[in-house]
Motif scaffolding. Sequence first.
Motif, PDB file in Angstrom:
ATOM      1  N   LYS A 237       7.542 -82.293 -15.633  1.00  0.00           N
ATOM      2  CA  LYS A 237       8.418 -81.701 -14.612  1.00  0.00           C
ATOM      3  C   LYS A 237       7.966 -80.288 -14.273  1.00  0.00           C
ATOM      4  O   LYS A 237       7.924 -79.911 -13.101  1.00  0.00           O
TER       5      LYS A 237
ATOM      6  N   HIS B 180       6.684 -79.181 -10.715  1.00  0.00           N
ATOM      7  CA  HIS B 180       7.480 -78.119 -10.089  1.00  0.00           C
ATOM      8  C   HIS B 180       6.574 -76.961  -9.656  1.00  0.00           C
ATOM      9  O   HIS B 180       6.705 -76.454  -8.535  1.00  0.00           O
TER      10      HIS B 180
ATOM     11  N   PHE C  22       8.164 -81.067  -5.543  1.00  0.00           N
ATOM     12  CA  PHE C  22       9.557 -81.493  -5.424  1.00  0.00           C
ATOM     13  C   PHE C  22      10.198 -81.045  -4.106  1.00  0.00           C
ATOM     14  O   PHE C  22      11.328 -81.422  -3.819  1.00  0.00           O
TER      15      PHE C  22
END
Length: 105
Positions: A84, A88, A93
């Motif tokens: 993530k 990110h 995202f």
Amino acid sequence: MDYQLQDQTLIFHFEGDFDNVAVGKVKETCAALIETHRPKLVKLDFQKVDFVDSTGIGFVLARYKQIKKYDGELVLCNLSSSQKRLFHMSGIFRIIRLEQSEVLI
């Protein structure tokens, strides 16, 4: 890599490292399946992925561009906390949705 097609959803399940070697092995197959089925939703399941590098990010972006041609959506599923962070930092995202869900085969 395994995949499944349910209605208008194509789900790819990856495992191990998602690096230059791994992406080279699955890129053509994934692209061909998307071209053949033209799904409305493509999910990339990273539940069994240990490592992702910049080649993996490039693969995700290429599939995003491919699916957008058919007004479809790409979703990333089951990312670890380190994955993530990596995605990110790439800014991915802003254009691709994340789901933290079980994707069963």
